[in-house]
Design a protein around this motif. Structure first.
Motif, mmCIF file in Angstrom:
data_model
loop_
_atom_site.group_PDB
_atom_site.id
_atom_site.type_symbol
_atom_site.label_atom_id
_atom_site.label_comp_id
_atom_site.label_asym_id
_atom_site.label_seq_id
_atom_site.Cartn_x
_atom_site.Cartn_y
_atom_site.Cartn_z
ATOM 1 N N SER A 61 30.234 -13.040 10.391
ATOM 2 C CA SER A 61 29.272 -11.955 10.671
ATOM 3 C C SER A 61 29.281 -10.888 10.052
ATOM 4 C CB SER A 61 28.893 -12.121 12.178
ATOM 5 O OG SER A 61 28.856 -13.207 13.056
ATOM 6 N N CYS A 62 30.193 -10.098 10.069
ATOM 7 C CA CYS A 62 30.461 -9.024 9.422
ATOM 8 C C CYS A 62 30.193 -8.856 7.719
ATOM 9 C CB CYS A 62 31.932 -8.331 9.634
ATOM 10 S SG CYS A 62 32.083 -7.909 11.187
ATOM 11 N N VAL A 63 30.850 -10.212 7.222
ATOM 12 C CA VAL A 63 30.437 -10.231 5.818
ATOM 13 C C VAL A 63 29.003 -10.303 5.514
ATOM 14 C CG1 VAL A 63 30.493 -11.795 3.769
ATOM 15 C CG2 VAL A 63 32.194 -11.536 5.363
ATOM 16 N N PHE A 64 28.188 -11.053 6.647
ATOM 17 C CA PHE A 64 26.769 -11.056 6.322
ATOM 18 C C PHE A 64 26.042 -9.611 6.529
ATOM 19 C CE2 PHE A 64 22.440 -11.409 8.580
ATOM 20 C CZ PHE A 64 21.838 -11.931 7.713
ATOM 21 N N TYR A 65 26.787 -8.804 7.412
ATOM 22 C CA TYR A 65 26.003 -7.600 7.770
ATOM 23 C C TYR A 65 26.177 -6.792 6.745
ATOM 24 C CZ TYR A 65 25.237 -9.230 12.345
ATOM 25 O OH TYR A 65 24.850 -10.020 13.586
ATOM 26 N N PHE A 66 27.668 -6.681 5.998
ATOM 27 C CA PHE A 66 28.018 -5.659 5.234
ATOM 28 C C PHE A 66 27.137 -6.206 3.827
ATOM 29 C CE2 PHE A 66 31.600 -4.630 7.538
ATOM 30 C CZ PHE A 66 31.858 -3.159 7.236
ATOM 31 N N ARG A 67 26.790 -7.252 3.679
ATOM 32 C CA ARG A 67 26.020 -7.686 2.475
ATOM 33 C C ARG A 67 24.905 -7.285 2.523
ATOM 34 N NH1 ARG A 67 26.720 -13.426 -0.060
ATOM 35 N NH2 ARG A 67 25.427 -12.516 -1.447
ATOM 36 N N LEU A 68 24.133 -7.122 3.677
ATOM 37 C CA LEU A 68 22.763 -6.360 3.727
ATOM 38 C C LEU A 68 23.066 -4.761 3.740
ATOM 39 C CD1 LEU A 68 21.365 -8.584 6.635
ATOM 40 C CD2 LEU A 68 20.858 -8.534 4.204
ATOM 41 N N ASP A 69 23.858 -4.247 4.586
ATOM 42 C CA ASP A 69 23.915 -2.668 4.457
ATOM 43 C C ASP A 69 25.404 -2.238 4.976
ATOM 44 O OD1 ASP A 69 21.888 -0.370 4.616
ATOM 45 O OD2 ASP A 69 23.275 -0.253 6.315
ATOM 46 N N ALA A 70 25.894 -1.363 4.089
ATOM 47 C CA ALA A 70 27.360 -1.054 4.681
ATOM 48 C C ALA A 70 27.312 -0.191 5.760
ATOM 49 C CB ALA A 70 27.791 -0.015 3.408
ATOM 50 N N ARG A 71 26.152 0.643 6.032
ATOM 51 C CA ARG A 71 26.340 1.328 7.264
ATOM 52 C C ARG A 71 26.047 0.603 8.493
ATOM 53 N NH1 ARG A 71 22.234 6.245 5.362
ATOM 54 N NH2 ARG A 71 21.563 4.394 4.161
ATOM 55 N N PHE A 72 24.993 -0.123 8.457
ATOM 56 C CA PHE A 72 24.724 -1.243 9.544
ATOM 57 C C PHE A 72 26.095 -2.000 9.718
ATOM 58 C CE2 PHE A 72 20.021 -0.265 9.499
ATOM 59 C CZ PHE A 72 19.929 0.338 10.638
ATOM 60 N N GLY A 73 26.349 -2.336 8.644
ATOM 61 C CA GLY A 73 27.763 -3.141 8.658
ATOM 62 C C GLY A 73 29.060 -2.680 9.670
ATOM 63 N N LEU A 74 29.128 -1.238 9.170
ATOM 64 C CA LEU A 74 30.128 -0.718 9.847
ATOM 65 C C LEU A 74 30.023 -0.650 11.546
ATOM 66 C CD1 LEU A 74 30.880 2.314 7.732
ATOM 67 C CD2 LEU A 74 32.546 0.453 8.148
ATOM 68 N N VAL A 75 28.916 -0.331 11.744
ATOM 69 C CA VAL A 75 28.321 -0.339 13.302
ATOM 70 C C VAL A 75 28.515 -1.710 13.860
ATOM 71 C CG1 VAL A 75 26.564 0.133 14.782
ATOM 72 C CG2 VAL A 75 26.751 1.602 13.041
ATOM 73 N N MET A 76 28.030 -2.780 13.081
ATOM 74 C CA MET A 76 28.459 -4.015 13.705
ATOM 75 C C MET A 76 29.785 -4.363 13.842
ATOM 76 S SD MET A 76 25.162 -5.024 14.471
ATOM 77 C CE MET A 76 25.770 -6.620 15.037
#
Length: 174
Positions: A61-76
């Motif tokens: 999931s984190c790979v998916f979120y980071f690929r979309l957006d680094a800031r939201f990926g960090l929060v997730m």
């Protein structure tokens, strides 16, 4: 690959009533935590590190979120790390506690979600696209960011595609 805006706008199409969004602030985290709890029970130790399906799901999931957006990926990633820690603790409890907590959170979370979609007058996004199951938690984080006055450019792009958040009235339903 779809962009952050593509995913959030597609999900937002099903979530424009503020009452539905507010139910998601409660229901989505409950469902996420429930899934983490239920997938934390089968654990294998790799030295001092407990490995579980929950960990592998969170990493994917984190790979998916980071690929979309680094800031939201960090929060997730931070939220998932906290849920993994809590889920691991619950998974170490008795079978009854583990199942009651996981299944209870899951069931109550979905009831809350369906109440929100009753207000919305529309089915949940995942019914049309299963990717909505992974985008939902990101949508909640994005809506929290918007409420705090953050990421206004993302909010504007979503509203340009999906329209503003608005209270659905009985006249709008007709």
């Amino acid at each position: 690959m779809k962009t952050l805006i593509d995913h959030l706008a597609q999900y937002a199409d099903y979530h424009r009533d503020p009452r539905n969004i507010h139910t998601h602030f409660v229901g989505v985290p409950m469902i996420m935590l429930a899934v983490v709890i239920l997938l934390s029970r089968p654990t294998w130790m790799a030295g001092e590190l407990p490995l579980s399906p929950a960990l592998f799901g969170a990493l994917a999931s984190c790979v998916f979120y980071f690929r979309l957006d680094a800031r939201f990926g960090l929060v997730m990633a931070a939220l998932l790390a906290a849920m993994l820690a809590g889920g691991q603790w619950v998974a170490m409890q008795s079978l009854a506690v583990w199942l009651a907590t996981g299944i209870g959170l899951f069931a109550v979370g979905w009831v809350i979600q369906f109440v929100g979609h009753y207000y919305e007058g529309r089915k949940p996004a995942f019914v049309d696209d299963l990717v909505g199951l992974i985008v939902g938690p990101l949508f909640v984080v994005a809506e929290w960011a918007f409420a705090l006055g953050l990421r206004k450019e993302v909010q504007a792009a979503i509203e340009q595609r999906s329209g503003p958040v608005r209270l659905r009235t009985s006249q709008a339903a007709a």
